[in-house]
Design a protein around this motif. Sequence first.
Motif, PDB file in Angstrom:
ATOM      1  N   THR A  38       0.846  -1.197   0.000  1.00 32.00           N
ATOM      2  CA  THR A  38       0.000   0.000   0.000  1.00 32.00           C
ATOM      3  C   THR A  38       0.882   1.248   0.000  1.00 32.00           C
ATOM      4  O   THR A  38       2.095   1.176   0.229  1.00 32.00           O
ATOM      5  CB  THR A  38      -0.891   0.033   1.261  1.00 32.00           C
ATOM      6  OG1 THR A  38      -0.035   0.097   2.404  1.00 32.00           O
ATOM      7  CG2 THR A  38      -1.766  -1.201   1.353  1.00 32.00           C
ATOM      8  N   VAL A  39       0.250   2.381  -0.210  1.00 32.74           N
ATOM      9  CA  VAL A  39       1.022   3.619  -0.269  1.00 32.74           C
ATOM     10  C   VAL A  39       1.659   3.940   1.093  1.00 32.74           C
ATOM     11  O   VAL A  39       2.756   4.497   1.150  1.00 32.74           O
ATOM     12  CB  VAL A  39       0.171   4.793  -0.803  1.00 32.74           C
ATOM     13  CG1 VAL A  39      -0.957   5.162   0.148  1.00 32.74           C
ATOM     14  CG2 VAL A  39       1.046   6.011  -1.075  1.00 32.74           C
ATOM     15  N   HIS A  40       1.023   3.519   2.176  1.00 29.11           N
ATOM     16  CA  HIS A  40       1.623   3.802   3.487  1.00 29.11           C
ATOM     17  C   HIS A  40       2.880   2.943   3.713  1.00 29.11           C
ATOM     18  O   HIS A  40       3.798   3.356   4.406  1.00 29.11           O
ATOM     19  CB  HIS A  40       0.602   3.598   4.609  1.00 29.11           C
ATOM     20  CG  HIS A  40      -0.474   4.654   4.604  1.00 29.11           C
ATOM     21  ND1 HIS A  40      -1.212   4.994   5.699  1.00 29.11           N
ATOM     22  CD2 HIS A  40      -0.915   5.476   3.602  1.00 29.11           C
ATOM     23  CE1 HIS A  40      -2.074   5.976   5.381  1.00 29.11           C
ATOM     24  NE2 HIS A  40      -1.908   6.256   4.107  1.00 29.11           N
ATOM     25  N   ARG A  41       2.908   1.776   3.111  1.00 32.03           N
ATOM     26  CA  ARG A  41       4.133   0.976   3.158  1.00 32.03           C
ATOM     27  C   ARG A  41       5.253   1.731   2.437  1.00 32.03           C
ATOM     28  O   ARG A  41       6.395   1.759   2.881  1.00 32.03           O
ATOM     29  CB  ARG A  41       3.888  -0.375   2.484  1.00 32.03           C
ATOM     30  CG  ARG A  41       5.098  -1.292   2.517  1.00 32.03           C
ATOM     31  CD  ARG A  41       4.792  -2.604   1.810  1.00 32.03           C
ATOM     32  NE  ARG A  41       5.945  -3.487   1.777  1.00 32.03           N
ATOM     33  CZ  ARG A  41       6.011  -4.592   1.040  1.00 32.03           C
ATOM     34  NH1 ARG A  41       4.971  -4.949   0.305  1.00 32.03           N
ATOM     35  NH2 ARG A  41       7.085  -5.333   1.048  1.00 32.03           N
ATOM     36  N   ARG A  42       4.894   2.338   1.322  1.00 38.31           N
ATOM     37  CA  ARG A  42       5.879   3.094   0.542  1.00 38.31           C
ATOM     38  C   ARG A  42       6.366   4.325   1.304  1.00 38.31           C
ATOM     39  O   ARG A  42       7.552   4.641   1.300  1.00 38.31           O
ATOM     40  CB  ARG A  42       5.262   3.505  -0.798  1.00 38.31           C
ATOM     41  CG  ARG A  42       6.255   4.125  -1.766  1.00 38.31           C
ATOM     42  CD  ARG A  42       7.257   3.084  -2.245  1.00 38.31           C
ATOM     43  NE  ARG A  42       8.370   3.676  -2.968  1.00 38.31           N
ATOM     44  CZ  ARG A  42       9.500   4.095  -2.424  1.00 38.31           C
ATOM     45  NH1 ARG A  42       9.679   4.010  -1.109  1.00 38.31           N
ATOM     46  NH2 ARG A  42      10.467   4.594  -3.156  1.00 38.31           N
ATOM     47  N   PHE A  43       5.444   5.027   1.960  1.00 39.89           N
ATOM     48  CA  PHE A  43       5.825   6.196   2.762  1.00 39.89           C
ATOM     49  C   PHE A  43       6.854   5.778   3.820  1.00 39.89           C
ATOM     50  O   PHE A  43       7.857   6.470   4.031  1.00 39.89           O
ATOM     51  CB  PHE A  43       4.613   6.793   3.497  1.00 39.89           C
ATOM     52  CG  PHE A  43       3.627   7.545   2.620  1.00 39.89           C
ATOM     53  CD1 PHE A  43       3.987   8.043   1.375  1.00 39.89           C
ATOM     54  CD2 PHE A  43       2.325   7.775   3.070  1.00 39.89           C
ATOM     55  CE1 PHE A  43       3.076   8.748   0.587  1.00 39.89           C
ATOM     56  CE2 PHE A  43       1.407   8.478   2.293  1.00 39.89           C
ATOM     57  CZ  PHE A  43       1.780   8.955   1.052  1.00 39.89           C
ATOM     58  N   ALA A  44       6.568   4.657   4.485  1.00 41.20           N
ATOM     59  CA  ALA A  44       7.468   4.192   5.554  1.00 41.20           C
ATOM     60  C   ALA A  44       8.844   3.902   4.979  1.00 41.20           C
ATOM     61  O   ALA A  44       9.868   4.204   5.605  1.00 41.20           O
ATOM     62  CB  ALA A  44       6.886   2.955   6.234  1.00 41.20           C
ATOM     63  N   GLY A  45       8.876   3.320   3.775  1.00 35.55           N
ATOM     64  CA  GLY A  45      10.153   3.020   3.127  1.00 35.55           C
ATOM     65  C   GLY A  45      10.952   4.291   2.860  1.00 35.55           C
ATOM     66  O   GLY A  45      12.163   4.336   3.079  1.00 35.55           O
ATOM     67  N   GLN A  47      -1.572   4.128   8.389  1.00 32.59           N
ATOM     68  CA  GLN A  47      -2.880   4.683   8.763  1.00 32.59           C
ATOM     69  C   GLN A  47      -2.823   5.606   9.980  1.00 32.59           C
ATOM     70  O   GLN A  47      -3.857   5.933  10.573  1.00 32.59           O
ATOM     71  CB  GLN A  47      -3.929   3.571   8.960  1.00 32.59           C
ATOM     72  CG  GLN A  47      -4.129   2.692   7.734  1.00 32.59           C
ATOM     73  CD  GLN A  47      -4.571   3.474   6.496  1.00 32.59           C
ATOM     74  OE1 GLN A  47      -5.334   4.418   6.601  1.00 32.59           O
ATOM     75  NE2 GLN A  47      -4.090   3.089   5.324  1.00 32.59           N
ATOM     76  N   SER A  48      -1.623   6.027  10.341  1.00 36.78           N
ATOM     77  CA  SER A  48      -1.492   7.073  11.363  1.00 36.78           C
ATOM     78  C   SER A  48      -2.055   8.367  10.773  1.00 36.78           C
ATOM     79  O   SER A  48      -2.136   8.499   9.548  1.00 36.78           O
ATOM     80  CB  SER A  48      -0.019   7.269  11.716  1.00 36.78           C
ATOM     81  OG  SER A  48       0.705   7.632  10.553  1.00 36.78           O
ATOM     82  N   PRO A  49      -2.452   9.326  11.616  1.00 43.04           N
ATOM     83  CA  PRO A  49      -2.922  10.604  11.079  1.00 43.04           C
ATOM     84  C   PRO A  49      -1.892  11.229  10.133  1.00 43.04           C
ATOM     85  O   PRO A  49      -2.258  11.814   9.112  1.00 43.04           O
ATOM     86  CB  PRO A  49      -3.109  11.472  12.326  1.00 43.04           C
ATOM     87  CG  PRO A  49      -3.258  10.517  13.452  1.00 43.04           C
ATOM     88  CD  PRO A  49      -2.507   9.280  13.085  1.00 43.04           C
ATOM     89  N   GLN A  50      -0.599  11.098  10.460  1.00 43.27           N
ATOM     90  CA  GLN A  50       0.443  11.697   9.627  1.00 43.27           C
ATOM     91  C   GLN A  50       0.379  11.158   8.196  1.00 43.27           C
ATOM     92  O   GLN A  50       0.434  11.922   7.233  1.00 43.27           O
ATOM     93  CB  GLN A  50       1.830  11.407  10.213  1.00 43.27           C
ATOM     94  CG  GLN A  50       2.153  12.184  11.480  1.00 43.27           C
ATOM     95  CD  GLN A  50       1.679  11.471  12.744  1.00 43.27           C
ATOM     96  OE1 GLN A  50       0.927  10.496  12.688  1.00 43.27           O
ATOM     97  NE2 GLN A  50       2.103  11.959  13.891  1.00 43.27           N
ATOM     98  N   TYR A  51       0.294   9.838   8.062  1.00 45.60           N
ATOM     99  CA  TYR A  51       0.292   9.258   6.715  1.00 45.60           C
ATOM    100  C   TYR A  51      -1.049   9.480   6.006  1.00 45.60           C
ATOM    101  O   TYR A  51      -1.096   9.645   4.789  1.00 45.60           O
ATOM    102  CB  TYR A  51       0.636   7.771   6.761  1.00 45.60           C
ATOM    103  CG  TYR A  51       2.123   7.496   6.922  1.00 45.60           C
ATOM    104  CD1 TYR A  51       3.069   8.515   6.845  1.00 45.60           C
ATOM    105  CD2 TYR A  51       2.583   6.198   7.149  1.00 45.60           C
ATOM    106  CE1 TYR A  51       4.421   8.259   6.999  1.00 45.60           C
ATOM    107  CE2 TYR A  51       3.942   5.927   7.297  1.00 45.60           C
ATOM    108  CZ  TYR A  51       4.852   6.957   7.225  1.00 45.60           C
ATOM    109  OH  TYR A  51       6.195   6.692   7.376  1.00 45.60           O
ATOM    110  N   PRO A  59       9.819   5.724  10.832  1.00 45.58           N
ATOM    111  CA  PRO A  59       8.573   5.878  10.078  1.00 45.58           C
ATOM    112  C   PRO A  59       7.366   5.991  11.012  1.00 45.58           C
ATOM    113  O   PRO A  59       7.412   5.539  12.146  1.00 45.58           O
ATOM    114  CB  PRO A  59       8.497   4.594   9.259  1.00 45.58           C
ATOM    115  CG  PRO A  59       9.389   3.622   9.930  1.00 45.58           C
ATOM    116  CD  PRO A  59      10.408   4.387  10.700  1.00 45.58           C
ATOM    117  N   PHE A  60       6.302   6.594  10.536  1.00 48.22           N
ATOM    118  CA  PHE A  60       5.044   6.593  11.269  1.00 48.22           C
ATOM    119  C   PHE A  60       4.336   5.279  10.989  1.00 48.22           C
ATOM    120  O   PHE A  60       4.700   4.542  10.072  1.00 48.22           O
ATOM    121  CB  PHE A  60       4.170   7.771  10.829  1.00 48.22           C
ATOM    122  CG  PHE A  60       4.762   9.111  11.169  1.00 48.22           C
ATOM    123  CD1 PHE A  60       4.718   9.590  12.479  1.00 48.22           C
ATOM    124  CD2 PHE A  60       5.379   9.890  10.199  1.00 48.22           C
ATOM    125  CE1 PHE A  60       5.275  10.819  12.806  1.00 48.22           C
ATOM    126  CE2 PHE A  60       5.938  11.125  10.519  1.00 48.22           C
ATOM    127  CZ  PHE A  60       5.888  11.581  11.825  1.00 48.22           C
TER     128      PHE A  60
END
Lengths: 124, 277
Positions: B230-237, B250-254, B246-247
């Motif tokens: 998912t896109v949040h996995r990508r953000f964490a990367g 589905q944290s408010p930040q992401y 990483p946050f």
Amino acid sequence: MQKTAKNPRVAIGALAIILGSFAIAPGVVSAAEASAVEEGKKIAFHRKKGNCLACHKIAGGSLAGNIGPALVNMKARFADKAKLRAKIYDATVSSPNTIMPPFGKHKILTKSELDKVVEFIYTL
Amino acid sequence: MKKLLLITAAISVLGAPLVSQASPEDDLKAFRGYFMERFPNVPLEEFANGVYAIDPASREQWEAIEEFPPYEIAIDEGEELFNTPFKNGKTYASCFRNGGIGVKSDYPYYDTEKGQVETLESAINACRTKNGEKPLKWKQGKIASLSAYMAYTTRGQTIDIKIPHDQRAVDAYEDGKRSYYARRGQLNMSCAHCHVDNSGNKIRADLLSPALGHLSHFPVYRSKWGNLGTVHRRFAGCNKQVRALPFKAQSPQYRNLEYFLTYMSNGIPWNGPGARK
């Protein structure tokens, strides 16, 4: 570069013996400097350390990025070596919006690693 | 404390001119304009294809990959999951507009009742818990497959995220924007440093993709992962790469980051799931 790498190691052995009782003699200092340049190069090219090639083209490195300027004519660009060191320590001081990581300020490199990288970069 | 001060300082320095006055509409105009000028030969809709929109060499390889897409199995799995009834006999279709077909375009949106940004993934898990099922893990696996199927049925629609006239929605958007331009991590980089300022430049041998259109193709099959995420996995990367903590997915930040960034892709086609390096 490969050739100079071998001699300093011998010199360092000599340095270790000498260091105890003498002030550092000029000849020994230059050998130590040569060694610092070699070590600095390794640190600069190491992906988890300087990783300078991620952004800068450097002689002797392959597949360099092009985010930053090529590292050439460094002595002309930084007449004062301390300014080069300051740039690597925290580039945001002179360029607030830079992408360049603050290698010293954020402890990406130790003080000694940073000094060696400066020695290497200054030879370019 | 020093770090915290540093981050705050960085945010205020970088964020101030961008964050304070401009409306989302103004932001979008400026953001899109920047990339259209930077890549004058790339039509707006092409930005859905990320780095392949700007690099003919890697585009050829990518097109070859797309002939037998690595995400195809996930779409099939997602469709099957989507149509498999919960223990109570209902299916995912009962939770979504239009029976859940072609509705990825509804997300992310600001949910005024919950007071937060709702994403497709959060809606999928909300549907499960509402129907007495355990929520799925957020970043990969079944949730990515379901999301892939739903993205697939949305292909061809145009991204058109709305920021309603609700201060909380605007705040969520602004928070996502601040996040995008804030320096973080030991390497002290913002998302924008790479994907705005240096898009099209090379970081070592890799070309940096433009931020415009970044949210068109999720969930994504990455060769690096060997599966879908998912896109949040990508953000964490991305956060990890600049050595930041990483946050949580589905944290408010992401959620807010996804809200801002998807809005910035308005006008570009939805083309998920995608395949990337």
